[in-house]
Design a protein around this motif. Sequence first.
Motif, PDB file in Angstrom:
ATOM      1  N   ASP A  22      21.490  -2.556  29.259  1.00 40.82           N
ATOM      2  CA  ASP A  22      22.044  -3.626  28.426  1.00 40.82           C
ATOM      3  C   ASP A  22      21.379  -3.710  27.054  1.00 40.82           C
ATOM      4  O   ASP A  22      22.021  -4.079  26.072  1.00 40.82           O
ATOM      5  N   ASP A  23      20.097  -3.359  26.983  1.00 38.99           N
ATOM      6  CA  ASP A  23      19.380  -3.442  25.705  1.00 38.99           C
ATOM      7  C   ASP A  23      19.560  -2.197  24.837  1.00 38.99           C
ATOM      8  O   ASP A  23      18.976  -2.086  23.767  1.00 38.99           O
ATOM      9  N   GLY A  24      20.369  -1.242  25.305  1.00 37.18           N
ATOM     10  CA  GLY A  24      20.647  -0.035  24.531  1.00 37.18           C
ATOM     11  C   GLY A  24      19.756   1.147  24.851  1.00 37.18           C
ATOM     12  O   GLY A  24      20.036   2.261  24.420  1.00 37.18           O
ATOM     13  N   HIS A  25      18.680   0.922  25.581  1.00 38.00           N
ATOM     14  CA  HIS A  25      17.822   2.035  25.978  1.00 38.00           C
ATOM     15  C   HIS A  25      18.520   2.874  27.044  1.00 38.00           C
ATOM     16  O   HIS A  25      19.437   2.409  27.721  1.00 38.00           O
ATOM     17  N   LYS A  52      15.762   6.568  23.754  1.00 43.12           N
ATOM     18  CA  LYS A  52      16.795   6.156  22.805  1.00 43.12           C
ATOM     19  C   LYS A  52      17.894   7.205  22.704  1.00 43.12           C
ATOM     20  O   LYS A  52      18.932   6.959  22.117  1.00 43.12           O
ATOM     21  N   CYS A  53      17.656   8.370  23.276  1.00 43.63           N
ATOM     22  CA  CYS A  53      18.581   9.501  23.184  1.00 43.63           C
ATOM     23  C   CYS A  53      18.921   9.998  24.593  1.00 43.63           C
ATOM     24  O   CYS A  53      18.022  10.269  25.390  1.00 43.63           O
ATOM     25  N   ALA A  55      20.201  12.859  25.538  1.00 43.60           N
ATOM     26  CA  ALA A  55      19.781  14.244  25.768  1.00 43.60           C
ATOM     27  C   ALA A  55      18.298  14.316  26.120  1.00 43.60           C
ATOM     28  O   ALA A  55      17.899  15.070  27.012  1.00 43.60           O
ATOM     29  N   ALA A  56      17.473  13.531  25.440  1.00 42.50           N
ATOM     30  CA  ALA A  56      16.036  13.515  25.734  1.00 42.50           C
ATOM     31  C   ALA A  56      15.782  12.958  27.132  1.00 42.50           C
ATOM     32  O   ALA A  56      14.928  13.464  27.867  1.00 42.50           O
ATOM     33  N   ALA A  57      16.530  11.938  27.509  1.00 49.25           N
ATOM     34  CA  ALA A  57      16.385  11.358  28.846  1.00 49.25           C
ATOM     35  C   ALA A  57      16.769  12.375  29.917  1.00 49.25           C
ATOM     36  O   ALA A  57      16.079  12.518  30.930  1.00 49.25           O
ATOM     37  N   ALA A  58      17.849  13.103  29.688  1.00 51.01           N
ATOM     38  CA  ALA A  58      18.295  14.112  30.653  1.00 51.01           C
ATOM     39  C   ALA A  58      17.290  15.252  30.754  1.00 51.01           C
ATOM     40  O   ALA A  58      16.989  15.733  31.851  1.00 51.01           O
TER      41      ALA A  58
END
Length: 79
Positions: A22-25, A52-53, A55-58
């Motif tokens: 919900d906060d965009g993260h 915040k990205c 692709a970086a999270a994946a």
Amino acid sequence: MNNYNAITIGKFLITPLTRVLDDGHIACSVSVRSGSGSATTDRVLRLTRLFKCKAAAAQYALAEGMRWLDSRQQHTAAA
């Protein structure tokens, strides 16, 4: 929830998963699956780091899945 490219290592399928909070993260998890049919086992690891990205999270989730699998295989080999 978004699935990114899964990779196969031996008999394991590692799939990174992301979702927007919900906060965009961006939150991430990783699925480590083995077997087939009624003998399928799927471990889903929920990771606490936020991004915040997507692709970086994946990429992080995929790396953590591979690290988890490596530590599991080292533990099995030592037993």
